[in-house]
Design an enzyme around this catalytic site. Structure first.
Site: not given
Length: 300
Positions: A53, A141, A169
């Protein structure tokens, strides 16, 4: 600077924060500080700069360092700063991880290497090499939609046995995989959703929270959802999740973070600037995205 070492299990809402740019394309340091402060005051439980992001893929090493440095300074020890430090080059990930430690990040976010398509045993070797070289706790992640490799549950669970890996994550979109990790993980290893839309389901199965995109625009609301689930107040959590759903959908009408930045720009918090190869939100989508913000009382 010695980075603080946290023994508290990561939980709740972490914001995968956007990187604001000026119209000229430079990092908008004032907007970044204001955005981080808003997140902290709204109650988010961690801030995650320089992930997907945050457009980390198009930041120079100096810019990457500066974004995390500003975030650490603004947070000022109030919540964890989980700094993106991943790369598809293990040595580059090690160098970046050491940089993040030097400027005060409390945790590292380490993504599975993209493009190379390493096998599962190579993922284990990659992450262990980073842990051997830098003593910050690591959040794994898994986001196969961006990296072209899925970190299987067995691989995550193998790494979870090592206390240097404190969380994952999980953005595989595979709830069965997520629940397997939750069910078989060791004590103290957190499972965080990498998809806003899976937050309620993952926490209902015993996960700890989310690293969120939508919390960029509605931090207090995603915090409220995570805290309701932590208290096992499922009826309230369902109401909060339903209210957030249009915002979640709006955040992904085009590739993240294009919509989130457009929404924040409509709210007056950042400039609507993304870096190539991304482009600003399509004109045909702007009215509907604005309507979502109005309906959510985030814009008049």
């Amino acid at each position: 600077m010695n980075a603080p070492q946290s023994t508290t299990m990561l939980h709740g809402c972490g914001t995968a924060i956007v990187t604001p740019f000026t119209v000229s394309g430079a990092i908008d340091e004032a907007a970044l500080r204001a955005l981080v402060e808003w997140q902290v005051v709204a109650g988010v439980h961690m801030v995650v700069p320089c992930g997907s992001t945050g457009e980390a893929a198009t930041l120079t090493p100096a810019e990457h360092r500066r974004v995390v440095e500003i975030t650490v300074e603004q947070v000022n020890g109030r919540i964890p700063v989980v700094a993106g430090a991943g790369s598809n080059d293990t040595q580059r990930a090690i160098a970046m991880s050491r940089e993040m430690r030097a400027i005060g990040a409390t945790h590292l976010l380490q993504v599975t290497p993209m493009y190379n398509k390493p096998p599962q045993r190579a993922l284990i070797a990659h992450f262990r090499a980073i842990a051997d070289a830098c003593d910050l706790p690591i959040v794994l992640y898994n986001v196969p939609g961006r990296t072209a490799v899925n970190m299987e549950a067995a691989t995550t669970l193998t790494l979870a046995q090592d206390p240097r890996f404190v969380a994952v994550k999980e953005a595989s979109g595979n709830l069965s995989q997520m629940t397997t990790i939750i069910r078989e993980r060791p004590s103290g290893f957190a499972v965080l959703s990498g998809d806003d839309s899976f937050t309620l389901a993952l926490m209902a199965h015993g996960g700890e929270g989310v690293i969120s995109v939508v919390s960029n625009v509605a931090p207090a609301r995603m915090v409220a959802l995570c805290e309701a689930m932590s208290r096992q107040e499922l009826p309230l959590a369902r109401q909060l999740d339903a209210a957030l759903a249009p915002l979640v959908d709006a955040c992904f009408v085009e590739s993240n973070p294009i919509p989130a930045k457009a929404m924040l720009a409509m709210m007056g918090r950042v400039q609507d600037v993304v870096r190539a190869p991304l482009v600003p939100l399509a004109d045909a989508l702007r009215a509907s995205v604005r309507d979502v913000l109005v309906q959510a009382s985030l814009l008049s």
